[in-house]
Design a protein around this motif. Structure first.
Motif, PDB file in Angstrom:
ATOM      1  N   ALA A 164      35.244  45.412  30.726  1.00  0.00           N
ATOM      2  CA  ALA A 164      34.284  45.949  31.690  1.00  0.00           C
ATOM      3  C   ALA A 164      32.898  46.123  31.075  1.00  0.00           C
ATOM      4  N   GLU A 165      32.832  46.316  29.758  1.00  0.00           N
ATOM      5  CA  GLU A 165      31.546  46.478  29.074  1.00  0.00           C
ATOM      6  C   GLU A 165      30.766  45.172  28.968  1.00  0.00           C
ATOM      7  N   LEU A 166      31.414  44.060  29.286  1.00  0.00           N
ATOM      8  CA  LEU A 166      30.772  42.754  29.164  1.00  0.00           C
ATOM      9  C   LEU A 166      30.178  42.274  30.482  1.00  0.00           C
ATOM     10  N   ARG A 167      30.146  43.160  31.461  1.00  0.00           N
ATOM     11  CA  ARG A 167      29.724  42.794  32.813  1.00  0.00           C
ATOM     12  C   ARG A 167      28.337  42.146  32.843  1.00  0.00           C
ATOM     13  N   ASN A 168      27.414  42.655  32.050  1.00  0.00           N
ATOM     14  CA  ASN A 168      26.024  42.178  32.104  1.00  0.00           C
ATOM     15  C   ASN A 168      25.678  41.174  31.004  1.00  0.00           C
ATOM     16  N   GLU A 169      26.681  40.712  30.296  1.00  0.00           N
ATOM     17  CA  GLU A 169      26.424  39.749  29.225  1.00  0.00           C
ATOM     18  C   GLU A 169      26.285  38.331  29.782  1.00  0.00           C
ATOM     19  N   GLU A 170      25.603  37.495  29.020  1.00  0.00           N
ATOM     20  CA  GLU A 170      25.477  36.085  29.369  1.00  0.00           C
ATOM     21  C   GLU A 170      26.400  35.284  28.460  1.00  0.00           C
ATOM     22  N   PHE A 171      27.285  34.479  29.068  1.00  0.00           N
ATOM     23  CA  PHE A 171      28.318  33.782  28.310  1.00  0.00           C
ATOM     24  C   PHE A 171      28.038  32.286  28.196  1.00  0.00           C
ATOM     25  N   ILE A 172      28.529  31.738  27.117  1.00  0.00           N
ATOM     26  CA  ILE A 172      28.613  30.294  26.930  1.00  0.00           C
ATOM     27  C   ILE A 172      30.105  30.011  26.791  1.00  0.00           C
ATOM     28  N   LEU A 173      30.685  29.283  27.741  1.00  0.00           N
ATOM     29  CA  LEU A 173      32.140  29.137  27.768  1.00  0.00           C
ATOM     30  C   LEU A 173      32.554  27.662  27.737  1.00  0.00           C
ATOM     31  N   LEU A 174      33.826  27.450  27.390  1.00  0.00           N
ATOM     32  CA  LEU A 174      34.407  26.125  27.513  1.00  0.00           C
ATOM     33  C   LEU A 174      34.366  25.696  28.981  1.00  0.00           C
ATOM     34  N   GLU A 175      34.554  24.403  29.238  1.00  0.00           N
ATOM     35  CA  GLU A 175      34.484  23.882  30.600  1.00  0.00           C
ATOM     36  C   GLU A 175      35.371  24.698  31.542  1.00  0.00           C
ATOM     37  N   GLU A 176      35.002  24.727  32.804  1.00  0.00           N
ATOM     38  CA  GLU A 176      35.614  25.631  33.772  1.00  0.00           C
ATOM     39  C   GLU A 176      37.117  25.422  33.923  1.00  0.00           C
ATOM     40  N   LYS A 177      37.599  24.190  33.731  1.00  0.00           N
ATOM     41  CA  LYS A 177      39.029  23.924  33.887  1.00  0.00           C
ATOM     42  C   LYS A 177      39.823  24.232  32.623  1.00  0.00           C
ATOM     43  N   SER A 178      39.144  24.634  31.551  1.00  0.00           N
ATOM     44  CA  SER A 178      39.838  24.987  30.315  1.00  0.00           C
ATOM     45  C   SER A 178      40.745  26.188  30.537  1.00  0.00           C
ATOM     46  N   ASP A 179      41.948  26.150  29.956  1.00  0.00           N
ATOM     47  CA  ASP A 179      42.875  27.283  30.074  1.00  0.00           C
ATOM     48  C   ASP A 179      42.251  28.556  29.514  1.00  0.00           C
ATOM     49  N   VAL A 180      41.538  28.447  28.401  1.00  0.00           N
ATOM     50  CA  VAL A 180      40.920  29.620  27.783  1.00  0.00           C
ATOM     51  C   VAL A 180      39.920  30.257  28.727  1.00  0.00           C
ATOM     52  N   THR A 181      39.074  29.424  29.343  1.00  0.00           N
ATOM     53  CA  THR A 181      38.084  29.945  30.291  1.00  0.00           C
ATOM     54  C   THR A 181      38.758  30.572  31.497  1.00  0.00           C
ATOM     55  N   GLN A 182      39.803  29.941  32.009  1.00  0.00           N
ATOM     56  CA  GLN A 182      40.489  30.489  33.186  1.00  0.00           C
ATOM     57  C   GLN A 182      41.177  31.817  32.867  1.00  0.00           C
ATOM     58  N   ILE A 183      41.794  31.917  31.702  1.00  0.00           N
ATOM     59  CA  ILE A 183      42.435  33.173  31.291  1.00  0.00           C
ATOM     60  C   ILE A 183      41.406  34.286  31.200  1.00  0.00           C
ATOM     61  N   PHE A 184      40.285  33.974  30.551  1.00  0.00           N
ATOM     62  CA  PHE A 184      39.230  34.975  30.370  1.00  0.00           C
ATOM     63  C   PHE A 184      38.612  35.361  31.711  1.00  0.00           C
ATOM     64  N   ARG A 185      38.335  34.378  32.545  1.00  0.00           N
ATOM     65  CA  ARG A 185      37.693  34.646  33.825  1.00  0.00           C
ATOM     66  C   ARG A 185      38.590  35.512  34.716  1.00  0.00           C
ATOM     67  N   ARG A 186      39.880  35.218  34.765  1.00  0.00           N
ATOM     68  CA  ARG A 186      40.784  36.016  35.593  1.00  0.00           C
ATOM     69  C   ARG A 186      40.848  37.461  35.103  1.00  0.00           C
ATOM     70  N   ALA A 187      40.819  37.636  33.778  1.00  0.00           N
ATOM     71  CA  ALA A 187      40.842  38.995  33.233  1.00  0.00           C
ATOM     72  C   ALA A 187      39.573  39.745  33.623  1.00  0.00           C
ATOM     73  N   CYS A 188      38.431  39.059  33.602  1.00  0.00           N
ATOM     74  CA  CYS A 188      37.170  39.695  34.013  1.00  0.00           C
ATOM     75  C   CYS A 188      37.197  40.059  35.495  1.00  0.00           C
ATOM     76  N   GLU A 189      37.742  39.160  36.308  1.00  0.00           N
ATOM     77  CA  GLU A 189      37.827  39.429  37.748  1.00  0.00           C
ATOM     78  C   GLU A 189      38.715  40.635  38.028  1.00  0.00           C
ATOM     79  N   ASN A 190      39.743  40.821  37.211  1.00  0.00           N
ATOM     80  CA  ASN A 190      40.595  42.006  37.366  1.00  0.00           C
ATOM     81  C   ASN A 190      39.841  43.291  37.032  1.00  0.00           C
ATOM     82  N   GLN A 191      38.756  43.137  36.263  1.00  0.00           N
ATOM     83  CA  GLN A 191      37.915  44.290  35.932  1.00  0.00           C
ATOM     84  C   GLN A 191      36.750  44.444  36.918  1.00  0.00           C
TER      85      GLN A 191
END
Length: 300
Positions: free
Chosen positions: A185-212
């Motif tokens: 939740a503390e990362l809400r206002n950060e700017e990210f550089i992520l792996l491509e959108e279909k990457s499993d790592v990006t999807q795992i991270f994004r879903r966790a953020c959405e849960n927050q």
């Protein structure tokens, strides 16, 4: 009718579009259309019918698809097995990998296997997860080193090899670099550089953020983790990557911060669930599992 036409038929059937299928097969759309028209003439039936969005199988096409989908894997498996009976012949091993073999120690395991099995003919590819899955589906490779977190268990079998923690990587000039742990939740206002959108790592991270309750602001994506790390070192933002991909750099200007709510991703060796393993593929899996002290769970 040759095998290339059958593989092309499966690709058109699976994509539902001649344009997408042609891209996957690296041929022109007109050439692909001619192949399918020739196949229909040879069989004496229509295999596809046009729709608003592309094409779909006719009833005859569906029956033929069911046959070809079973026949092609069996043919490739039989051809690989027969090579073992050729005098002085080599045994084929076609394997693909995400571009991270060195960071996880797979390069050492692969090279030591090849050094001890000189009769094995190795075809090795490094591609993205999407490209490797496509090669598996089209029987261009027999095994792939992939992230297995989101694979369809009905379609793919795998042996998990490494569980890695997803962490935040930032420049040592970033305020987060002084932290040992950070909440999502503390990362809400950060700017990210992520792996491509279909990457499993990006999807795992994004879903966790959405849960927050937020969607990570990621104006920049890239398919290679090395480029993300370079961008982080240049203070272009922060990233979320598996720890092993970051820690191998040992860079003085790079900081690793753990998440208070840990996230993980698993790497494994993957093959098609409905395609039997060749003896060479099984031997390779057993060798790598032994190197990584993992039980393959496979019976010889």
């Amino acid at each position: 009718m040759d095998l290339r036409k059958l593989e092309a038929f499966l690709t058109v059937a699976n994509t539902g579009k001649y344009t997408d299928a042609a891209d996957k097969l690296f041929i022109s759309q007109s050439s692909l259309s001619k192949q399918m028209a020739q196949m229909e003439r040879e069989l004496g039936v229509k295999l596809f019918k046009k729709t608003r969005n592309g094409v779909e199988l006719t009833q005859a096409g569906f029956d033929f698809y069911s046959y070809v989908r079973k026949m092609l894997p069996e043919y490739h498996c039989a051809a690989d097995r027969l090579q073992m009976y050729r005098e002085g012949g080599t045994y084929p091993l076609r394997i693909g990998s995400l571009p991270l073999a060195e960071e996880y120690g797979f390069a050492n395991a692969f090279s030591s296997y090849w050094a001890r099995n000189t009769s094995v003919q190795i075809d090795y590819f490094e591609r993205s997860q999407k490209d490797l899955i496509d090669k598996l589906d089209r029987h261009k490779i027999g095994l792939a080193l992939l992230r297995v977190d989101m694979l369809d268990p009905d379609k793919y079998s795998y042996v998990p090899l490494i569980l890695d923690e997803i962490v935040i990587a930032c420049s040592t000039k970033h305020p987060l670099s002084a932290r040992e742990h950070v909440g999502l939740a503390e990362l809400r206002n950060e700017e990210f550089i992520l792996l491509e959108e279909k990457s499993d790592v990006t999807q795992i991270f994004r879903r966790a953020c959405e849960n927050q309750g937020f969607y990570p602001n990621a104006p920049l994506h890239h398919s290679r983790h090395r480029m993300l790390i370079k961008a982080v070192q240049n203070n272009m933002g922060i990233t979320a990557l598996p720890r092993r991909l970051v820690s191998t750099y040992l860079a003085d200007d790079l900081a690793i911060v753990s998440l208070k709510q840990p996230l993980y991703s698993t790497l494994g060796l993957v093959w098609l669930a409905d395609e039997p393993l060749t003896p060479i593929n099984q031997k390779f899996i057993d060798y790598v599992c032994t190197d990584f002290n993992v039980n393959s769970g496979l019976e010889g």
